[in-house]
Write a protein that holds these residues in place. Structure first.
Motif, mmCIF file in Angstrom:
data_model
loop_
_atom_site.group_PDB
_atom_site.id
_atom_site.type_symbol
_atom_site.label_atom_id
_atom_site.label_comp_id
_atom_site.label_asym_id
_atom_site.label_seq_id
_atom_site.Cartn_x
_atom_site.Cartn_y
_atom_site.Cartn_z
ATOM 1 N N GLY A 61 0.377 -1.491 -0.257
ATOM 2 C CA GLY A 61 -0.117 0.026 0.045
ATOM 3 C C GLY A 61 0.395 1.240 0.361
ATOM 4 O O GLY A 61 1.683 0.438 0.067
ATOM 5 N N ASP A 65 -3.043 5.825 0.437
ATOM 6 C CA ASP A 65 -4.093 4.393 0.902
ATOM 7 C C ASP A 65 -5.150 4.827 1.962
ATOM 8 O O ASP A 65 -6.035 4.080 2.221
ATOM 9 C CB ASP A 65 -3.392 3.069 0.362
ATOM 10 C CG ASP A 65 -3.529 2.788 -0.607
ATOM 11 O OD1 ASP A 65 -4.431 2.753 -1.794
ATOM 12 O OD2 ASP A 65 -2.342 2.283 -1.446
ATOM 13 N N ALA A 69 -8.484 6.463 2.647
ATOM 14 C CA ALA A 69 -9.345 5.774 3.672
ATOM 15 C C ALA A 69 -11.355 6.266 3.170
ATOM 16 O O ALA A 69 -11.084 7.526 3.900
ATOM 17 C CB ALA A 69 -9.242 4.939 4.642
ATOM 18 N N ARG A 91 -11.351 0.854 0.535
ATOM 19 C CA ARG A 91 -12.212 1.143 -0.145
ATOM 20 C C ARG A 91 -13.279 -0.534 -0.834
ATOM 21 O O ARG A 91 -12.085 -1.347 -0.369
ATOM 22 C CB ARG A 91 -12.034 2.343 -1.109
ATOM 23 C CG ARG A 91 -10.466 1.352 -1.947
ATOM 24 C CD ARG A 91 -9.858 2.336 -2.882
ATOM 25 N NE ARG A 91 -8.841 1.733 -3.473
ATOM 26 C CZ ARG A 91 -7.589 1.286 -2.624
ATOM 27 N NH1 ARG A 91 -7.417 2.510 -1.571
ATOM 28 N NH2 ARG A 91 -6.124 0.993 -3.347
ATOM 29 N N VAL A 98 -10.993 -3.822 -1.022
ATOM 30 C CA VAL A 98 -8.814 -3.324 -0.440
ATOM 31 C C VAL A 98 -9.101 -2.740 0.549
ATOM 32 O O VAL A 98 -9.534 -2.467 1.892
ATOM 33 C CB VAL A 98 -9.042 -2.068 -1.875
ATOM 34 C CG1 VAL A 98 -7.224 -1.707 -1.378
ATOM 35 C CG2 VAL A 98 -9.403 -2.033 -2.523
ATOM 36 N N LEU A 100 -5.957 -3.088 3.916
ATOM 37 C CA LEU A 100 -4.126 -2.980 4.380
ATOM 38 C C LEU A 100 -4.188 -3.956 5.298
ATOM 39 O O LEU A 100 -4.635 -4.313 6.068
ATOM 40 C CB LEU A 100 -4.233 -1.522 5.142
ATOM 41 C CG LEU A 100 -4.095 0.210 4.177
ATOM 42 C CD1 LEU A 100 -4.022 0.614 4.841
ATOM 43 C CD2 LEU A 100 -3.511 -0.594 2.617
#
Length: 211
Positions: A61, A65, A69, A91, A98, A100
């Motif tokens: 990431g 990112d 968010a 997201r 997606v 992290l």
């Protein structure tokens, strides 16, 4: 984390002395080893991201990112599950969640999420990115330690490439102009700096304390 340390060592990003310092810092202040390495300026942020990507075989990431968010992601994964899995949804993109992650999610959890209708794209990141993202997604303030680390790293990201700075100083029309270029660059990297001008032509820069 031991395997990641091996990856950093093989890449030449970390030596025994730096590792010992980081672990001592971690023992006193807590948190993760990657945060300690970044806080002590023992590793470059891009080098850490590259090593995480290589070791976990996942795309890394980027800061955006975490800081960008989407709060709607909270509707897909409750905070309790986010914390249990050391991840944060950021997201929906191309029909996938997606997220992290500090390390690869287990196959079991990938299947659990898929069964719940959530295909997952994992982006591996340093731990403080997840703290930043959770503050965006779930609302509570970000931990002060993560915010301070991000503030320092954000300053470093704004610094011009050293080659451009050196070229600018070499071709500066006056000593004063060269000093301004050096000062602007150093301000992105250190929290205190002292500049000495000697013999009317040379700018000597001394700096203390990491940025």
């Amino acid at each position: 984390m031991a395997q990641l340390v091996d990856e950093l060592t093989v890449r030449g990003e970390l030596d025994a002395a730096a590792l010992e310092w980081a672990r001592s810092h971690q023992a006193v202040h807590g948190g993760t080893l990657d945060s300690a390495l970044l806080e002590l300026d023992l590793i470059d942020e891009d080098a850490l991201l590259s090593s995480l990507e290589s070791y976990y075989e996942l795309p890394a990431g980027r800061p955006a990112d975490a800081t960008g968010a989407d709060p709607d992601a909270a509707k897909r994964v409750p905070r309790s599950l986010s914390e249990a899995l050391a991840m944060c949804p950021v997201r929906i993109a191309d029909g996938k969640l997606v997220a992290l992650v500090e390390q690869s999610l287990s196959d079991r959890w990938v299947e659990e999420l898929r069964f719940a209708g959530l295909g997952v794209k994992q982006l591996v990141v340093p731990a403080h990115y997840i703290d930043l993202a959770r503050a965006q997604v779930y609302g509570p303030p970000c931990p002060e330690r993560a915010r301070e680390l991000e503030r320092r790293l954000a300053k470093r990201r704004q610094a011009a490439a050293i080659g451009h700075v050196v070229a600018g100083i070499q071709h500066a029309p006056t000593l004063a102009a060269a000093t301004v270029l050096a000062l602007d660059f150093a301000e992105c990297l250190v929290s205190f700096s002292c500049f000495l001008v000697s013999n009317g032509r040379t700018v000597r820069v001394g700096a203390v304390s990491g940025g």
